[in-house]
Design a protein around this motif. Structure first.
Motif, mmCIF file in Angstrom:
data_model
loop_
_atom_site.group_PDB
_atom_site.id
_atom_site.type_symbol
_atom_site.label_atom_id
_atom_site.label_comp_id
_atom_site.label_asym_id
_atom_site.label_seq_id
_atom_site.Cartn_x
_atom_site.Cartn_y
_atom_site.Cartn_z
ATOM 1 N N ARG A 46 0.837 -1.200 0.000
ATOM 2 C CA ARG A 46 0.000 0.000 0.000
ATOM 3 C C ARG A 46 0.869 1.246 0.000
ATOM 4 N NH1 ARG A 46 -3.290 -2.519 4.871
ATOM 5 N NH2 ARG A 46 -3.584 -4.502 3.820
ATOM 6 N N ASN A 48 2.179 4.855 0.452
ATOM 7 C CA ASN A 48 1.850 5.867 1.445
ATOM 8 C C ASN A 48 1.074 6.988 0.772
ATOM 9 O OD1 ASN A 48 1.890 8.150 3.050
ATOM 10 N ND2 ASN A 48 3.686 7.424 4.144
ATOM 11 N N GLU A 49 -0.230 7.035 1.076
ATOM 12 C CA GLU A 49 -1.092 7.986 0.367
ATOM 13 C C GLU A 49 -0.701 9.423 0.644
ATOM 14 O OE1 GLU A 49 -5.277 7.854 0.557
ATOM 15 O OE2 GLU A 49 -5.422 5.903 -0.408
ATOM 16 N N ILE A 50 -0.179 9.653 1.816
ATOM 17 C CA ILE A 50 0.189 11.027 2.128
ATOM 18 C C ILE A 50 1.363 11.468 1.273
ATOM 19 C CG2 ILE A 50 1.122 12.542 3.891
ATOM 20 C CD1 ILE A 50 -0.539 11.315 5.856
ATOM 21 N N ARG A 79 -24.224 9.312 5.673
ATOM 22 C CA ARG A 79 -24.069 7.928 5.236
ATOM 23 C C ARG A 79 -24.205 7.791 3.740
ATOM 24 N NH1 ARG A 79 -26.716 3.262 8.348
ATOM 25 N NH2 ARG A 79 -25.977 2.448 6.373
ATOM 26 N N GLU A 82 -20.913 8.967 2.360
ATOM 27 C CA GLU A 82 -19.841 8.041 2.706
ATOM 28 C C GLU A 82 -19.888 6.756 1.884
ATOM 29 O OE1 GLU A 82 -20.467 6.038 6.361
ATOM 30 O OE2 GLU A 82 -18.373 6.234 6.956
ATOM 31 N N GLN A 86 -16.944 5.600 -0.592
ATOM 32 C CA GLN A 86 -16.215 4.382 -0.270
ATOM 33 C C GLN A 86 -16.205 3.421 -1.460
ATOM 34 O OE1 GLN A 86 -16.621 3.457 3.717
ATOM 35 N NE2 GLN A 86 -14.826 2.145 3.625
ATOM 36 N N ARG A 91 -12.047 8.661 0.358
ATOM 37 C CA ARG A 91 -12.174 8.614 1.808
ATOM 38 C C ARG A 91 -12.816 9.895 2.301
ATOM 39 N NH1 ARG A 91 -10.697 3.375 2.825
ATOM 40 N NH2 ARG A 91 -8.615 2.923 2.059
ATOM 41 N N LEU A 92 -13.488 9.798 3.432
ATOM 42 C CA LEU A 92 -14.250 10.939 3.934
ATOM 43 C C LEU A 92 -13.773 11.387 5.313
ATOM 44 C CD1 LEU A 92 -16.818 12.692 3.375
ATOM 45 C CD2 LEU A 92 -18.086 11.015 4.713
ATOM 46 N N ILE A 94 -15.313 13.748 8.287
ATOM 47 C CA ILE A 94 -16.524 14.456 8.672
ATOM 48 C C ILE A 94 -16.187 15.480 9.747
ATOM 49 C CG2 ILE A 94 -18.851 14.234 9.639
ATOM 50 C CD1 ILE A 94 -18.841 11.312 8.719
ATOM 51 N N ILE B 94 -13.762 11.303 11.543
ATOM 52 C CA ILE B 94 -14.759 10.360 12.031
ATOM 53 C C ILE B 94 -15.069 9.343 10.937
ATOM 54 C CG2 ILE B 94 -17.119 10.079 12.887
ATOM 55 C CD1 ILE B 94 -17.019 13.019 13.785
ATOM 56 N N GLY B 95 -15.111 8.082 11.317
ATOM 57 C CA GLY B 95 -15.535 7.049 10.386
ATOM 58 C C GLY B 95 -16.688 6.271 10.996
ATOM 59 N N ASN B 96 -17.620 5.841 10.161
ATOM 60 C CA ASN B 96 -18.814 5.135 10.613
ATOM 61 C C ASN B 96 -18.727 3.691 10.138
ATOM 62 O OD1 ASN B 96 -21.598 4.595 11.278
ATOM 63 N ND2 ASN B 96 -22.073 4.933 9.114
ATOM 64 N N ASP B 98 -20.781 1.024 10.820
ATOM 65 C CA ASP B 98 -22.001 0.213 10.675
ATOM 66 C C ASP B 98 -21.859 -1.168 11.301
ATOM 67 O OD1 ASP B 98 -23.970 1.680 9.488
ATOM 68 O OD2 ASP B 98 -23.230 1.329 7.463
ATOM 69 N N LYS B 103 -15.834 -2.406 6.750
ATOM 70 C CA LYS B 103 -15.803 -0.941 6.777
ATOM 71 C C LYS B 103 -14.836 -0.444 7.851
ATOM 72 C CE LYS B 103 -19.502 1.789 5.637
ATOM 73 N NZ LYS B 103 -20.855 2.393 5.802
ATOM 74 N N ASN B 106 -11.390 -0.665 6.547
ATOM 75 C CA ASN B 106 -11.162 0.425 5.595
ATOM 76 C C ASN B 106 -10.809 1.723 6.294
ATOM 77 O OD1 ASN B 106 -11.419 -0.691 3.086
ATOM 78 N ND2 ASN B 106 -13.649 -0.481 3.024
ATOM 79 N N TYR B 107 -11.548 2.022 7.364
ATOM 80 C CA TYR B 107 -11.272 3.272 8.067
ATOM 81 C C TYR B 107 -9.920 3.243 8.747
ATOM 82 C CZ TYR B 107 -15.375 5.927 7.066
ATOM 83 O OH TYR B 107 -16.309 6.668 6.414
ATOM 84 N N GLU B 109 -7.355 1.665 7.805
ATOM 85 C CA GLU B 109 -6.363 1.878 6.741
ATOM 86 C C GLU B 109 -6.242 3.356 6.373
ATOM 87 O OE1 GLU B 109 -6.472 -2.355 4.306
ATOM 88 O OE2 GLU B 109 -7.263 -0.523 3.393
ATOM 89 N N THR B 110 -7.397 3.993 6.250
ATOM 90 C CA THR B 110 -7.377 5.424 5.931
ATOM 91 C C THR B 110 -6.620 6.187 7.005
ATOM 92 O OG1 THR B 110 -9.558 5.202 4.951
ATOM 93 C CG2 THR B 110 -8.814 7.426 5.414
ATOM 94 N N GLN B 113 -2.933 5.611 6.624
ATOM 95 C CA GLN B 113 -2.398 6.262 5.432
ATOM 96 C C GLN B 113 -2.327 7.773 5.593
ATOM 97 O OE1 GLN B 113 -5.045 4.367 2.713
ATOM 98 N NE2 GLN B 113 -3.495 2.932 1.993
ATOM 99 N N HIS B 114 -3.182 8.310 6.451
ATOM 100 C CA HIS B 114 -3.137 9.750 6.673
ATOM 101 C C HIS B 114 -2.418 10.109 7.961
ATOM 102 C CE1 HIS B 114 -5.294 10.990 3.131
ATOM 103 N NE2 HIS B 114 -5.967 9.874 3.266
#
Lengths: 325, 325
Positions: A46, A48-50, A79, A82, A86, A91-92, A94, B94-96, B98, B103, B106-107, B109-110, B113-114
């Motif tokens: 993966r 490094n996205e940054i 939602r 998001e 996704q 990526r989100l 909030i 914030i990640g949701n 569910d 999911k 995924n969050y 990972e985000t 990565q950030h």
């Protein structure tokens, strides 16, 4: 986690070649590209996205500002945003502004500092905040002339709410007005007002906020001032719930002697007794449409002020009388 | 926006010196540092946080995963986290999830990565997801042995709910059990069960989810199976609202013939009629405590599994009978 060197070794190419494949720039033979993709997959590499967003401006991060995370209408919008993002690999972030300009500015700064590539705002309509941004912005449930917006047909909803009460025999109607600085709230209010103005019904206007705070107090004042009211067009479902509570407390028969129509269709409507009749806004779909429009604008470097208006509908439950069709 | 060059010129120093001040490494004379700080302030210079986090590992970003953004309990938690972090100069993503493992991954990972520097999770208790993370993690409203956690006294709350019904004369009690894989839910259930087991009351257990979906259906089944029940300990306020609706629909007098106690104290409780008596969890405060603990752990590079348990309390409203004290 695998490094870019290991990917290069696995694929039998140079690090520079892997980098060209990742960044999508420079010539790479199709077979080489396939070998690199296979190595990335095999090693679960993966990037490094940054680092990539920094050198490459290819961040996949989107910012969303909502005005009040405790009003259940907004999480539903979020939602929708998001889930669409996704699915598309974005990526989100909030942020919750509390309708507070200072907090909104803070979030916008965070977005910029973290290289978001687009922003969706359901908060405020003060476009001056966004003008400095060089990224696409889409408004959601909010409207201005200069930005693309996705919202539900507020005027149609306001009209519908008033017409429904009139058609079901209310003739002393109280119209609740939401925050005047929120244009969508004002639009639905004016449309309902217009319908009442053309009718023979007695009617009056009461100002409300949109939040839980003070909703019960507003409801009490309403019935103190207008005890004879037999129909209420509420500014949103939270306010409608408080009005319903106060009416029941005062022993009113609903919907026989008093009808109530909410606005939004938040999940709690159907847990109330009687369950709240309301104007349904397709919140989840609105969120998804806004995300879609934003991604289009990002990919085509456009910020055309396209307006997408989604239809509303009447969700008939138990706070309005049945009519024969 | 000002550049680092302009800051250097304004302060009369080299770019390298400004960089040393920003990054807090290398020797810089106190007077020089003051001159640079003044120039930064005057020009309103904001270093690119991403570049800094990349080279410097000094990101200020914190990640929060919540399990269900549409359950009003979690937005309240999130606000507590957010307000504390904002005050301290940190930023929140914030990640949701569910309650969906995919999911959640995924969050996470985000977040990685950030370059988030810490994470708060109110979702799941599957610690294997976090073991690969080299950043402090704090659980919020969730518990495991291996991680620091902030939660309300679930056992105390469960006990309290059952005791309140018994003290107010219910003697055919239905105990609703939330998702068994959520340890906090299980703890409050077991504590209430223990109280009922030591009493003379008739009681039974019904399984429920925590979400809006299916809540009305569950409530119907409950009264079909146990029409004689005169007291209900609900798994959370959403389920309690659905139970209240169904009871009113069936013509039950509340609280005269049936008492209901919820759990959480979400904002809608006081808009219901009758307003819902419930066990109050200090959600906002829990969020703030978790944020505080996380920041302490980040600053001291600690991940000690400290447990902070906040007290719950009975919020007496209208679905329970009054007792004379």
């Amino acid at each position: 986690m695998a490094t870019i060197k290991e990917v290069a070794k696995e694929a039998g190419v140079s690090v520079a070649t892997v980098s060209r494949v990742l960044n999508g720039n420079g010539y790479v033979h199709e077979d080489t590209r396939k070998a690199v993709d296979a190595a990335i997959k095999k090693l679960d590499y993966r990037p490094n996205e940054i680092a990539r967003s920094l050198f490459n401006r290819k961040s996949k991060l989107i910012g969303l500002v909502i005005p009040d995370i405790t009003n259940p209408f907004f999480p539903e919008l979020a939602r929708g945003v998001e889930d669409f993002l996704q699915e598309q690999g974005y990526r989100l972030i909030i942020g919750n502004s509390d309708e507070n300009r200072e907090k909104e500015i803070n979030y916008i700064e965070t977005f910029i500092q973290h290289n978001v590539i687009g922003m969706i705002s359901t908060s405020g309509e003060d476009t001056s905040l966004w003008e400095a941004l060089k990224i696409p912005v889409v408004l959601l449930d909010r409207v201005t002339e200069n930005y693309p917006s996705v919202y539900a047909d507020q005027a149609g909803g306001g009209r519908l709410a008033a017409e429904i009460l009139l058609a079901r025999g209310s003739n002393n109607i109280t119209l609740l007005r939401g925050p005047q600085h929120v244009r969508t709230a004002q639009e639905r209010f004016l449309a309902a007002l217009d319908v009442l103005g053309r009718s023979n019904a007695v009617f009056q206007v009461v100002n409300t906020s949109f939040s839980f705070k003070g909703a019960n107090e507003t409801a009490k004042q309403l019935f103190d001032m207008y005890p004879e009211t037999d129909g209420i067009v509420a500014s949103n479902d939270i306010v409608a719930s408080a009005v319903l509570r106060e009416a029941l407390k005062r022993g009113k028969n609903i919907p026989e002697n008093l009808q109530i129509v909410g606005f939004d269709d938040i999940p709690v409507c159907e847990l109330l007794y009687p369950a709240l009749s309301t104007i349904h806004q397709p919140a989840y779909q609105m969120g998804a449409e806004a995300a879609k429009l934003l991604i289009e604008n990002i990919l085509h470097s456009s910020n055309e002020a396209k307006q997408i208006v989604l239809p509303v509908s009447f969700k008939e439950r138990e706070t309005t009388r049945k009519v024969e069709m």
